[in-house]
Design a protein around this motif. Structure first.
Motif, PDB file in Angstrom:
ATOM      1  N   ILE A  76     -18.715  -3.797 114.611  1.00 19.12           N
ATOM      2  CA  ILE A  76     -19.657  -3.873 115.719  1.00 19.12           C
ATOM      3  C   ILE A  76     -20.713  -4.883 115.306  1.00 19.12           C
ATOM      4  N   LEU A  77     -20.970  -5.846 116.184  1.00 12.51           N
ATOM      5  CA  LEU A  77     -21.919  -6.919 115.902  1.00 12.51           C
ATOM      6  C   LEU A  77     -23.155  -6.768 116.778  1.00 12.51           C
ATOM      7  N   ARG A  78     -24.224  -7.429 116.361  1.00 13.50           N
ATOM      8  CA  ARG A  78     -25.491  -7.383 117.102  1.00 13.50           C
ATOM      9  C   ARG A  78     -25.947  -8.821 117.355  1.00 13.50           C
ATOM     10  N   TYR A  79     -26.080  -9.171 118.628  1.00 14.92           N
ATOM     11  CA  TYR A  79     -26.537 -10.494 119.028  1.00 14.92           C
ATOM     12  C   TYR A  79     -28.006 -10.423 119.428  1.00 14.92           C
TER      13      TYR A  79
ATOM     14  N   SER B  56     -28.309   6.759 113.096  1.00 16.35           N
ATOM     15  CA  SER B  56     -29.257   5.733 112.652  1.00 16.35           C
ATOM     16  C   SER B  56     -29.284   5.578 111.133  1.00 16.35           C
ATOM     17  N   ASP B  57     -28.818   6.603 110.396  1.00 19.66           N
ATOM     18  CA  ASP B  57     -28.798   6.495 108.930  1.00 19.66           C
ATOM     19  C   ASP B  57     -27.550   5.799 108.406  1.00 19.66           C
ATOM     20  N   GLY B  58     -26.698   5.309 109.312  1.00 18.39           N
ATOM     21  CA  GLY B  58     -25.485   4.604 108.910  1.00 18.39           C
ATOM     22  C   GLY B  58     -24.243   5.473 108.873  1.00 18.39           C
ATOM     23  N   SER B  59     -24.399   6.776 109.045  1.00 21.83           N
ATOM     24  CA  SER B  59     -23.244   7.666 109.056  1.00 21.83           C
ATOM     25  C   SER B  59     -22.613   7.711 110.445  1.00 21.83           C
ATOM     26  N   THR B  60     -21.451   8.302 110.520  1.00 18.84           N
ATOM     27  CA  THR B  60     -20.724   8.439 111.775  1.00 18.84           C
ATOM     28  C   THR B  60     -20.315   9.898 111.945  1.00 18.84           C
ATOM     29  N   SER B  61     -20.566  10.455 113.123  1.00 20.49           N
ATOM     30  CA  SER B  61     -20.221  11.852 113.403  1.00 20.49           C
ATOM     31  C   SER B  61     -19.127  11.906 114.462  1.00 20.49           C
ATOM     32  N   PRO B  62     -17.939  12.452 114.131  1.00 20.29           N
ATOM     33  CA  PRO B  62     -16.900  12.610 115.152  1.00 20.29           C
ATOM     34  C   PRO B  62     -17.241  13.758 116.087  1.00 20.29           C
ATOM     35  N   LEU B  63     -16.889  13.611 117.347  1.00 17.10           N
ATOM     36  CA  LEU B  63     -17.062  14.674 118.316  1.00 17.10           C
ATOM     37  C   LEU B  63     -15.717  15.386 118.504  1.00 17.10           C
ATOM     38  N   ALA B  64     -15.650  16.352 119.412  1.00 12.95           N
ATOM     39  CA  ALA B  64     -14.402  17.084 119.630  1.00 12.95           C
ATOM     40  C   ALA B  64     -13.289  16.115 120.031  1.00 12.95           C
ATOM     41  N   TYR B  65     -12.103  16.304 119.466  1.00 15.76           N
ATOM     42  CA  TYR B  65     -11.008  15.370 119.734  1.00 15.76           C
ATOM     43  C   TYR B  65      -9.677  16.061 120.003  1.00 15.76           C
ATOM     44  N   THR B  66      -9.662  17.377 120.171  1.00 21.01           N
ATOM     45  CA  THR B  66      -8.421  18.057 120.530  1.00 21.01           C
ATOM     46  C   THR B  66      -8.557  18.722 121.890  1.00 21.01           C
ATOM     47  N   LEU B  67      -7.494  18.639 122.638  1.00 20.68           N
ATOM     48  CA  LEU B  67      -7.421  19.223 123.970  1.00 20.68           C
ATOM     49  C   LEU B  67      -6.254  20.206 123.969  1.00 20.68           C
ATOM     50  N   ASP B  68      -6.563  21.488 124.126  1.00 21.62           N
ATOM     51  CA  ASP B  68      -5.533  22.541 124.036  1.00 21.62           C
ATOM     52  C   ASP B  68      -4.778  22.454 122.713  1.00 21.62           C
ATOM     53  N   GLY B  69      -5.534  22.187 121.637  1.00 18.05           N
ATOM     54  CA  GLY B  69      -4.939  22.150 120.308  1.00 18.05           C
ATOM     55  C   GLY B  69      -4.207  20.876 119.949  1.00 18.05           C
ATOM     56  N   HIS B  70      -4.310  19.857 120.776  1.00 18.38           N
ATOM     57  CA  HIS B  70      -3.574  18.606 120.580  1.00 18.38           C
ATOM     58  C   HIS B  70      -4.545  17.438 120.619  1.00 18.38           C
ATOM     59  N   PHE B  71      -4.367  16.475 119.718  1.00 15.67           N
ATOM     60  CA  PHE B  71      -5.179  15.261 119.763  1.00 15.67           C
ATOM     61  C   PHE B  71      -5.038  14.606 121.134  1.00 15.67           C
ATOM     62  N   HIS B  72      -6.162  14.131 121.694  1.00 16.60           N
ATOM     63  CA  HIS B  72      -6.043  13.339 122.912  1.00 16.60           C
ATOM     64  C   HIS B  72      -5.543  11.937 122.557  1.00 16.60           C
ATOM     65  N   ASN B  73      -5.461  11.050 123.546  1.00 22.18           N
ATOM     66  CA  ASN B  73      -4.848   9.738 123.344  1.00 22.18           C
ATOM     67  C   ASN B  73      -5.784   8.777 122.607  1.00 22.18           C
ATOM     68  N   HIS B  74      -6.063   7.625 123.206  1.00 22.80           N
ATOM     69  CA  HIS B  74      -6.894   6.603 122.561  1.00 22.80           C
ATOM     70  C   HIS B  74      -8.059   6.260 123.494  1.00 22.80           C
ATOM     71  N   PRO B  75      -9.260   6.778 123.234  1.00 19.83           N
ATOM     72  CA  PRO B  75     -10.383   6.525 124.155  1.00 19.83           C
ATOM     73  C   PRO B  75     -10.649   5.033 124.287  1.00 19.83           C
ATOM     74  N   TYR B  76     -10.952   4.631 125.516  1.00 20.11           N
ATOM     75  CA  TYR B  76     -11.090   3.196 125.811  1.00 20.11           C
ATOM     76  C   TYR B  76     -12.499   2.826 126.258  1.00 20.11           C
ATOM     77  N   ASP B  77     -13.084   3.617 127.146  1.00 22.26           N
ATOM     78  CA  ASP B  77     -14.405   3.293 127.681  1.00 22.26           C
ATOM     79  C   ASP B  77     -15.138   4.597 127.962  1.00 22.26           C
TER      80      ASP B  77
ATOM     81  N   PHE C  86     -23.520  -5.064 112.596  1.00 25.58           N
ATOM     82  CA  PHE C  86     -24.231  -3.821 112.854  1.00 25.58           C
ATOM     83  C   PHE C  86     -23.525  -2.662 112.162  1.00 25.58           C
ATOM     84  N   ARG C  87     -22.201  -2.615 112.277  1.00 20.65           N
ATOM     85  CA  ARG C  87     -21.377  -1.630 111.576  1.00 20.65           C
ATOM     86  C   ARG C  87     -20.045  -2.260 111.187  1.00 20.65           C
ATOM     87  N   LYS C  88     -19.548  -1.872 110.022  1.00 22.60           N
ATOM     88  CA  LYS C  88     -18.208  -2.264 109.591  1.00 22.60           C
ATOM     89  C   LYS C  88     -17.311  -1.031 109.546  1.00 22.60           C
ATOM     90  N   TYR C  89     -16.016  -1.279 109.418  1.00 25.71           N
ATOM     91  CA  TYR C  89     -15.020  -0.209 109.274  1.00 25.71           C
ATOM     92  C   TYR C  89     -15.100   0.768 110.457  1.00 25.71           C
TER      93      TYR C  89
END
Length: 290
Positions: free
Chosen positions: A37-40, A83-104, A50-53
């Motif tokens: 992620i870049l910052r212009y 803001s401290d540089g860490s990343t927090s994942p949110l919920a990502y399973t739907l009925d016990g199954h990973f959802h697809n690939h979030p786009y927007d 702004f963020r790598k990886y």
């Protein structure tokens, strides 16, 4: 109607640019293929990491509280970039199954995160423990009373949703349906009910086909202060070409502006929010003053 003069301000990068969002002073945008992620900074013209990886982050959005969220397609989850540089994942399973690939994604004033969850031909890194869902839908992330996140399916009539945006009054949800290459590429408007559910959609615009093939639908959009929908669509393969559309909330096409390459996503920026920033398939960042 004067033709807009798009100014190239950054790029090219290695792959498409996406996810533009204004942070109050500068524009953040992503390069999924570079996992950055870049910052212009429009004052200096400088572009900095702004963020790598970031694992193929596509859409980016801020909440009303200034929290930054992103669609981490490579990890099949929506995350919060702290803001401290860490990343927090949110919920990502739907009925016990990973959802697809979030786009927007878009965040409403209640802090709920609405996001599109289409299929992606590029698999997530590592072992494929969960295949794709049997549907590609709009999903909603919401807070429980204990502050943990819940996730639920919101649409049952989409095949490949891409761009998403909220109306200025947040009474309607705009969704771009890509149609998986078939006729059915639409800009839809879903009424949002008091209980948070979605009503029956109205089709605001349909993208057709010609002798060269289907017209490319909307891949990204934003809503200005007047309620107009600014949308990225079109390509050189068929139809009228790559362009930016301006739609009234009724779906009426107010204006179209051609671009020299396929736009991917767009955002409003600068102090008066009257500059449109546009990312592209060829890895550029453009801007134009309205």
């Amino acid at each position: 109607m004067a033709e807009w003069q798009f100014e190239l301000v950054a790029g090219p990068f290695k792959g498409a640019t996406e996810g533009p969002v204004w942070d109050g002073k500068a524009l953040l945008f992503s390069v999924p293929a570079e996992n950055r992620i870049l910052r212009y900074d429009p004052q200096s013209g400088a572009v900095a990491d702004f963020r790598k990886y970031t694992n193929r982050t596509r859409g980016l959005a801020f909440s009303a509280e200034g929290l930054l969220y992103g669609c981490q397609s490579g990890s099949r989850r929506v995350v919060r970039f702290n803001s401290d540089g860490s990343t927090s994942p949110l919920a990502y399973t739907l009925d016990g199954h990973f959802h697809n690939h979030p786009y927007d994604l878009t965040v409403d004033r209640k802090g709920r995160i609405w996001f599109t969850d289409p299929y992606d031909p590029i698999p997530a890194p590592g072992p494929q423990l969960h295949g794709p869902l049997d549907h590609a839908s709009v999903l909603l992330l919401d807070r429980r009373p204990d502050r943990s996140w819940s996730i639920r399916r919101m649409t049952y009539d989409t095949r490949s949703p891409t761009a998403i945006a909220l109306a200025a009054d947040e009474e309607f949800l705009y969704v771009a349906e890509s149609g998986l290459g078939e006729d059915g590429r639409e800009l839809r408007s879903y009424p949002i009910h008091e209980d948070g559910s979605l009503g029956t959609y109205s089709v605001l615009h349909t993208f057709g086909s010609d002798q060269r093939g289907p017209h490319r639908g909307i891949s990204g959009m934003c809503v200005d202060s007047d309620g107009s929908i600014i949308a990225c669509a079109g390509w050189e393969k068929s139809g009228p070409g790559a362009m930016i559309y301006l739609f009234a909330p009724s779906g009426r096409v107010v204006e179209t502006q051609p671009m020299s390459e396929r736009p991917t996503k767009c955002a409003l920026g600068d102090s008066d929010r009257r500059t449109i920033y546009v990312t592209t398939e060829k890895g550029h960042l453009y801007r134009v003053r309205r």
